[in-house]
Design a protein around this motif. Structure first.
Motif, PDB file in Angstrom:
ATOM      1  N   MET A  59      27.685  55.270  -5.777  1.00 19.67           N
ATOM      2  CA  MET A  59      28.562  54.106  -5.920  1.00 19.67           C
ATOM      3  C   MET A  59      27.829  52.814  -5.564  1.00 19.67           C
ATOM      4  O   MET A  59      28.048  51.779  -6.194  1.00 19.67           O
ATOM      5  CB  MET A  59      29.816  54.285  -5.072  1.00 19.67           C
ATOM      6  N   MET A  60      26.949  52.866  -4.562  1.00 22.44           N
ATOM      7  CA  MET A  60      26.183  51.679  -4.199  1.00 22.44           C
ATOM      8  C   MET A  60      25.218  51.291  -5.311  1.00 22.44           C
ATOM      9  O   MET A  60      25.012  50.103  -5.572  1.00 22.44           O
ATOM     10  CB  MET A  60      25.427  51.912  -2.892  1.00 22.44           C
ATOM     11  N   ILE A  61      24.644  52.295  -5.971  1.00 22.63           N
ATOM     12  CA  ILE A  61      23.740  51.998  -7.083  1.00 22.63           C
ATOM     13  C   ILE A  61      24.506  51.362  -8.230  1.00 22.63           C
ATOM     14  O   ILE A  61      24.052  50.407  -8.853  1.00 22.63           O
ATOM     15  CB  ILE A  61      23.008  53.279  -7.535  1.00 22.63           C
ATOM     16  N   VAL A  62      25.696  51.874  -8.504  1.00 25.03           N
ATOM     17  CA  VAL A  62      26.503  51.351  -9.603  1.00 25.03           C
ATOM     18  C   VAL A  62      27.068  49.970  -9.274  1.00 25.03           C
ATOM     19  O   VAL A  62      26.995  49.044 -10.086  1.00 25.03           O
ATOM     20  CB  VAL A  62      27.641  52.337  -9.963  1.00 25.03           C
ATOM     21  N   GLU A  63      27.629  49.806  -8.067  1.00 27.01           N
ATOM     22  CA  GLU A  63      28.281  48.549  -7.707  1.00 27.01           C
ATOM     23  C   GLU A  63      27.345  47.542  -7.051  1.00 27.01           C
ATOM     24  O   GLU A  63      27.724  46.395  -6.846  1.00 27.01           O
ATOM     25  CB  GLU A  63      29.458  48.824  -6.756  1.00 27.01           C
ATOM     26  N   GLY A  64      26.142  47.971  -6.702  1.00 23.73           N
ATOM     27  CA  GLY A  64      25.208  47.106  -5.991  1.00 23.73           C
ATOM     28  C   GLY A  64      24.962  45.755  -6.636  1.00 23.73           C
ATOM     29  O   GLY A  64      25.046  44.710  -5.968  1.00 23.73           O
ATOM     30  N   PRO A  65      24.673  45.707  -7.933  1.00 25.68           N
ATOM     31  CA  PRO A  65      24.399  44.406  -8.554  1.00 25.68           C
ATOM     32  C   PRO A  65      25.588  43.428  -8.456  1.00 25.68           C
ATOM     33  O   PRO A  65      25.389  42.229  -8.234  1.00 25.68           O
ATOM     34  CB  PRO A  65      24.105  44.759 -10.018  1.00 25.68           C
ATOM     35  N   TYR A  66      26.801  43.924  -8.577  1.00 28.19           N
ATOM     36  CA  TYR A  66      27.985  43.055  -8.477  1.00 28.19           C
ATOM     37  C   TYR A  66      28.068  42.419  -7.094  1.00 28.19           C
ATOM     38  O   TYR A  66      28.261  41.208  -6.954  1.00 28.19           O
ATOM     39  CB  TYR A  66      29.254  43.866  -8.782  1.00 28.19           C
ATOM     40  N   TRP A  67      27.930  43.256  -6.049  1.00 31.38           N
ATOM     41  CA  TRP A  67      28.019  42.744  -4.681  1.00 31.38           C
ATOM     42  C   TRP A  67      26.841  41.832  -4.360  1.00 31.38           C
ATOM     43  O   TRP A  67      26.993  40.851  -3.617  1.00 31.38           O
ATOM     44  CB  TRP A  67      28.113  43.891  -3.684  1.00 31.38           C
ATOM     45  N   ALA A  68      25.690  42.145  -4.901  1.00 28.01           N
ATOM     46  CA  ALA A  68      24.521  41.302  -4.664  1.00 28.01           C
ATOM     47  C   ALA A  68      24.730  39.907  -5.253  1.00 28.01           C
ATOM     48  O   ALA A  68      24.410  38.903  -4.608  1.00 28.01           O
ATOM     49  CB  ALA A  68      23.275  41.954  -5.257  1.00 28.01           C
ATOM     50  N   GLU A  69      25.251  39.837  -6.458  1.00 27.28           N
ATOM     51  CA  GLU A  69      25.500  38.523  -7.075  1.00 27.28           C
ATOM     52  C   GLU A  69      26.489  37.704  -6.258  1.00 27.28           C
ATOM     53  O   GLU A  69      26.319  36.492  -6.091  1.00 27.28           O
ATOM     54  CB  GLU A  69      25.994  38.694  -8.521  1.00 27.28           C
ATOM     55  N   ARG A  70      27.508  38.339  -5.753  1.00 29.24           N
ATOM     56  CA  ARG A  70      28.478  37.629  -4.909  1.00 29.24           C
ATOM     57  C   ARG A  70      27.826  37.133  -3.628  1.00 29.24           C
ATOM     58  O   ARG A  70      28.102  36.036  -3.159  1.00 29.24           O
ATOM     59  CB  ARG A  70      29.676  38.522  -4.593  1.00 29.24           C
ATOM     60  N   PHE A  71      26.963  37.964  -3.050  1.00 30.55           N
ATOM     61  CA  PHE A  71      26.281  37.572  -1.827  1.00 30.55           C
ATOM     62  C   PHE A  71      25.339  36.404  -2.074  1.00 30.55           C
ATOM     63  O   PHE A  71      25.303  35.442  -1.299  1.00 30.55           O
ATOM     64  CB  PHE A  71      25.500  38.767  -1.251  1.00 30.55           C
ATOM     65  N   TRP A  72      24.573  36.453  -3.161  1.00 24.51           N
ATOM     66  CA  TRP A  72      23.604  35.386  -3.439  1.00 24.51           C
ATOM     67  C   TRP A  72      24.289  34.076  -3.772  1.00 24.51           C
ATOM     68  O   TRP A  72      23.719  32.998  -3.547  1.00 24.51           O
ATOM     69  CB  TRP A  72      22.649  35.787  -4.550  1.00 24.51           C
ATOM     70  N   ALA A  73      25.494  34.140  -4.263  1.00 26.15           N
ATOM     71  CA  ALA A  73      26.218  32.905  -4.613  1.00 26.15           C
ATOM     72  C   ALA A  73      26.531  32.070  -3.379  1.00 26.15           C
ATOM     73  O   ALA A  73      26.664  30.839  -3.488  1.00 26.15           O
ATOM     74  CB  ALA A  73      27.502  33.254  -5.362  1.00 26.15           C
ATOM     75  N   ILE A  74      26.631  32.672  -2.217  1.00 26.35           N
ATOM     76  CA  ILE A  74      26.974  31.904  -1.017  1.00 26.35           C
ATOM     77  C   ILE A  74      25.748  31.544  -0.167  1.00 26.35           C
ATOM     78  O   ILE A  74      25.885  30.934   0.890  1.00 26.35           O
ATOM     79  CB  ILE A  74      28.013  32.655  -0.146  1.00 26.35           C
TER      80      ILE A  74
END
Length: 190
Positions: free
Chosen positions: A8-23
């Motif tokens: 699940m982390m591999i699949v959802e990782g890019p989504y959460w990473a983009e949200r993190f980098w936005a801030i």
């Protein structure tokens, strides 16, 4: 649970990473984003490598069971038992031992000579896998030397048991990314 969470982390990782980098500030993002993506690739490479290792073990176990059961005239579910080897093989270093014990036990219920043959096969295969196949595949997937992979896996199992075995090689790969970055930044400032 660990395997499901990893997937699940591999699949959802890019989504959460983009949200993190936005801030994050632009300066922090420029420095840390490439490093985090390298670490992400190390972890996904590890998972793919471990999957490949377990499939190789299952394939060889399947062939050995088919040959041995045919020679002895014994009927076993070789495909099902190879599936057990594939599933337990996802645990680094000790997974195939667990699978081997289960397969040998099931073979013992059917035929003692088959159980002995499979026990000898697994003993030989695991020695070969632990010192050649596993370090070679994981070193290529994580850009670590086979020696570092072997040491990391042994330390992980020694200090953390099964959970340590799961995280040792990805942690070693991530540490390598951070050390390389440190030396790169240090050489630029010198």
């Amino acid at each position: 649970a660990v395997l499901v969470m990893t997937f699940m982390m591999i699949v959802e990782g890019p989504y959460w990473a983009e949200r993190f980098w936005a801030i994050q500030t632009k300066k922090r993002r420029e420095h840390w984003q490439p490093l985090v993506y390298k670490m992400y690739n190390v972890i996904t490479g590890y998972v793919v490598g471990q999957l490949l290792i377990s499939l190789i073990a299952a394939l060889f176990a399947l062939i050995a069971m088919l040959v041995a059961s045919t020679l002895l005239g014994v009927s076993i579910n070789a495909v099902g038992l190879a599936g057990v080897v594939a599933l337990t093989g996802l645990i680094p270093m000790i997974g195939n031992t667990i699978g081997a014990v289960l397969v040998v036990f099931v073979c013992m219920l059917t035929s003692i000579p088959l159980a002995i043959i499979m026990g000898i096969f697994f003993l030989l295969y695991q020695q070969i896998e632990n010192i050649t196949i596993q370090p070679h595949i994981q070193s290529r997937k994580n850009e670590l030397t086979p020696l570092l992979v072997f040491i990391a896996a042994l330390l992980g199992i020694g200090f953390g048991g099964i959970l340590g075995a799961f995280v040792a090689i990805p942690i070693a790969g991530c540490i390598k990314v951070l050390v390389n970055d440190y030396y790169r930044r240090r050489s630029v400032t010198s």
